[in-house]
Design an enzyme around this catalytic site. Structure first.
Site, PDB file in Angstrom:
ATOM      1  N   LYS A 167       0.842  -1.197   0.000  1.00 25.32           N
ATOM      2  CA  LYS A 167       0.000   0.000   0.000  1.00 25.32           C
ATOM      3  C   LYS A 167       0.873   1.241   0.000  1.00 25.32           C
ATOM      4  O   LYS A 167       1.434   1.627   1.023  1.00 25.32           O
ATOM      5  CB  LYS A 167      -0.922   0.042   1.231  1.00 25.32           C
ATOM      6  CG  LYS A 167      -2.031   1.077   1.023  1.00 25.32           C
ATOM      7  CD  LYS A 167      -2.650   1.570   2.305  1.00 25.32           C
ATOM      8  CE  LYS A 167      -1.842   2.641   2.982  1.00 25.32           C
ATOM      9  NZ  LYS A 167      -1.634   3.872   2.186  1.00 25.32           N
ATOM     10  N   GLY A 219       6.897   5.451   7.986  1.00 25.28           N
ATOM     11  CA  GLY A 219       6.023   6.631   8.021  1.00 25.28           C
ATOM     12  C   GLY A 219       6.205   7.391   9.312  1.00 25.28           C
ATOM     13  O   GLY A 219       7.272   7.301   9.954  1.00 25.28           O
ATOM     14  N   SER A 220       5.186   8.111   9.705  1.00 29.12           N
ATOM     15  CA  SER A 220       5.303   8.979  10.872  1.00 29.12           C
ATOM     16  C   SER A 220       5.276   8.162  12.163  1.00 29.12           C
ATOM     17  O   SER A 220       4.749   7.045  12.212  1.00 29.12           O
ATOM     18  CB  SER A 220       4.142   9.970  10.874  1.00 29.12           C
ATOM     19  OG  SER A 220       2.928   9.258  10.960  1.00 29.12           O
ATOM     20  N   ALA A 223       1.571   7.334  13.237  1.00 30.49           N
ATOM     21  CA  ALA A 223       0.983   6.173  12.562  1.00 30.49           C
ATOM     22  C   ALA A 223       1.687   4.896  13.009  1.00 30.49           C
ATOM     23  O   ALA A 223       1.045   3.853  13.197  1.00 30.49           O
ATOM     24  CB  ALA A 223       1.089   6.335  11.049  1.00 30.49           C
ATOM     25  N   GLU A 241       9.803   1.991  10.638  1.00 29.03           N
ATOM     26  CA  GLU A 241      10.824   3.008  10.332  1.00 29.03           C
ATOM     27  C   GLU A 241      10.111   4.350  10.414  1.00 29.03           C
ATOM     28  O   GLU A 241       9.298   4.677   9.545  1.00 29.03           O
ATOM     29  CB  GLU A 241      11.368   2.807   8.911  1.00 29.03           C
ATOM     30  CG  GLU A 241      12.131   1.511   8.713  1.00 29.03           C
ATOM     31  CD  GLU A 241      13.507   1.529   9.375  1.00 29.03           C
ATOM     32  OE1 GLU A 241      14.021   2.616   9.696  1.00 29.03           O
ATOM     33  OE2 GLU A 241      14.049   0.435   9.589  1.00 29.03           O
ATOM     34  N   CYS A 275      13.628  11.418   5.987  1.00 28.53           N
ATOM     35  CA  CYS A 275      13.530  11.112   7.421  1.00 28.53           C
ATOM     36  C   CYS A 275      14.836  11.344   8.165  1.00 28.53           C
ATOM     37  O   CYS A 275      14.839  11.720   9.319  1.00 28.53           O
ATOM     38  CB  CYS A 275      13.075   9.676   7.602  1.00 28.53           C
ATOM     39  SG  CYS A 275      14.177   8.503   6.776  1.00 28.53           S
ATOM     40  N   GLU A 373       9.693  16.970  14.462  1.00 31.12           N
ATOM     41  CA  GLU A 373      10.064  16.804  13.054  1.00 31.12           C
ATOM     42  C   GLU A 373       9.204  17.755  12.203  1.00 31.12           C
ATOM     43  O   GLU A 373       7.974  17.730  12.285  1.00 31.12           O
ATOM     44  CB  GLU A 373       9.802  15.360  12.639  1.00 31.12           C
ATOM     45  CG  GLU A 373      10.165  15.069  11.210  1.00 31.12           C
ATOM     46  CD  GLU A 373       9.875  13.627  10.820  1.00 31.12           C
ATOM     47  OE1 GLU A 373       8.746  13.163  11.052  1.00 31.12           O
ATOM     48  OE2 GLU A 373      10.779  12.976  10.273  1.00 31.12           O
TER      49      GLU A 373
END
Ligand code: NAD
Length: 469
Positions: A167, A219-220, A223, A241, A275, A373
């Site tokens: 996805k 992702g964040s 999440a 990650e 990132c 961030e």
């Protein structure tokens, strides 16, 4: 700005540079997620299928895929740039080449690994340790480096013999569609890789689906926590990650102008949407104003513009929401008393979600800008007194993803690096190494990608006690 009439059950892919709708595609609901996982499950459980092939047999198909992807490199770079605004000069070294690179690297790792090894038991006798694919993997990735982050997972998982439901982020799906076309043309059997398009709800339906054996997420941190909680309840292996707020430690002997291209790549690559960027600059008081002037000059010198122009260094940020968020951080830093030394506004470009590369000095290490961030082209500079103070500031973060050290004495840089608790550090630059583990500590994640460690997360181990004594 383009006003899009939302079509229920559809996602709109919008160009970050032109704000035009590039495509409107149906979003996968629970039924489509179920069908995709069902196809991956059937392909994995097929007694003569992909998971039962030898690594060499899978390698033939994956080598063909690597060749086909190499031939589509320019199309992939173009697809990514038109969607998320990544400058093509950056995409050419990442999104355009990552598929073949990762598939080639993991071909060599798996070729060197026995499926079974016989171990001697300490008290006598032997045990056979067998390594196999972990099963159906849910791959969920963000929009910033959509293909790199996907192939960090797809390449080892496919070489291991897993099947996949992938996805991508709803902002970047056109590149993924090219890849799946090439997978079919390369002869990857049906059901081995299944693409589902959608946002957070589609992602959560996938994470929790009973047919999934492992979740590989980038992702964040927010999440990642939600996904980690769901996987915890299900006792489902997960790698996360996540975000970062990494430090650049500028030591007293640093020669920043000699490394200007690497400073740019380590702090502002992809318009600040990477990132691992070193977005907290720690500068020695003895050379403070010089360091501030260097970063301000660098930010002012960057060429901002059309991401499809090969000379562009800074493109737009990926979405309108992302620009609003970045501008919120800029306003907050001004309100907190940080000193704006470069940028701070929007460049004079009539469309697209551009933000000027922005540098703040005198940033309080307790302020929001120093701790959260931004994921945009905004740097925060803070002075330090001595090396111990620099190390303490570098470690004073909820995150632990990456960082950099700038010095003309590599041994000194290494000594400082050993004291900083973060997943990866670069001396005089930051470039990922596909052969070494990359993973976040603290709120930056769980588990590792890249290197042999990145293959191990897609494998399970079984011990068969063969000769007992
Ligand atoms: P995001 O977390 O919002 O979304 C990432 C992906 O997860 C998307 O596909 C999204 O649809 C999906 N998703 C979001 N919420 C979900 C949920 N609750 N359940 C299941 N799926 C969900 O992140 P983003 O804004 O797209 O990307 C930026 C973030 O990614 C930044 O925080 C950045 O630091 C991080 N990132 C980390 C790395 C790394 O290797 N550590 C690399 C790149 C980006």
């Amino acid at each position: 700005m383009t006003v899009t009439a939302a079509v229920p059950g559809h996602l709109h892919v919008v160009s970050a540079a032109t704000e035009e709708v590039l495509a409107t595609l149906p979003e996968a609901g629970p039924a489509e997620v179920d069908a995709a996982v069902g196809a991956a499950r059937a392909a994995f459980d097929d007694p003569a299928g992909w998971s039962t092939w030898s690594a060499a047999e899978r390698g033939v198909v994956l080598a063909r895929l690597a060749e086909r992807l190499a031939a589509r490199g320019d199309d992939l770079v173009h697809a990514v740039s038109t969607q998320n605004g990544m400058p093509v000069a950056i995409g050419a070294g990442s999104e355009g080449v990552v598929g073949p690179r990762m598939l080639g690297y993991y071909a060599s790792v798996i070729a060197a690994q026995p499926v079974e090894e016989e171990r001697q038991r300490p008290g006598g006798g032997t045990t056979v340790v067998r390594r196999g694919p972990i099963g159906v993997v849910a791959v969920i990735v963000p929009w910033n480096f959509p293909l790199s982050l996907a192939f960090f997972k797809l390449a080892p998982a496919l070489h291991a013999g897993c099947t996949i439901v992938w996805k991508p982020s709803p902002e970047t799906v056109l590149d993924a569609r090219i890849v799946t076309e090439e997978m079919a043309a390369a002869g990857l059997p049906d059901g081995v890789v299944n693409l589902v398009l959608g946002g957070r709800e589609t992602g959560m339906a996938l994470v929790q689906h009973p047919g999934v054996d492992k979740v590989a997420f980038t992702g964040s941190t927010a999440a990642g926590r939600a996904i980690g909680e769901a996987c915890g309840r299900l006792l489902r292996p997960v790698s996360l990650e996540l975000g970062g707020k990494s430090a650049a430690v500028v030591l007293e002997d640093a020669d920043l102008p000699a490394h200007a291209a690497d400073v740019f790549a380590a702090s502002l690559l992809n318009s600040g949407q990477t990132c691992y960027l070193s977005t907290r600059v720690l500068a020695p008081r003895s050379r403070y104003e010089e360091v501030v002037e260097f970063y301000a000059g660098l930010a002012r010198s960057l060429r901002i513009g059309d991401p499809l122009d090969p000379a562009t260094q800074i493109g737009p940020v990926a979405t309108a929401a992302q620009r609003a968020r970045v501008e919120g951080f800029i306003a907050g830093a001004l309100a907190d008393g940080s000193r704006l030394v470069a940028g701070g506004g929007r460049p004079d470009i009539d469309r697209g979600w551009y933000v000027e590369p922005t540098v703040f000095a005198d940033v309080d290490p307790r302020s929001t800008l120093a701790r959260e961030e931004v994921f945009g082209p905004v740097l925060a500079i803070t002075p330090y007194d001595d090396e111990d103070h620099a190390v303490a500031l570098a470690n004073d973060s909820a995150y632990g993803l990456a960082g950099s050290i700038w010095t003309e004495d590599v041994d000194r840089g290494l000594a400082v690096a050993r004291r900083i608790r973060t997943g990866a550090l670069g001396i005089n630059g930051f470039r990922l190494d596909v052969a070494s583990p990359f993973g976040g500590l603290k709120d930056s994640g769980l588990g590792y990608e890249l290197g042999p460690e990145g293959l191990a997360t897609f494998q399970e181990l079984r011990s068969i006690y063969t000769a007992l004594r």
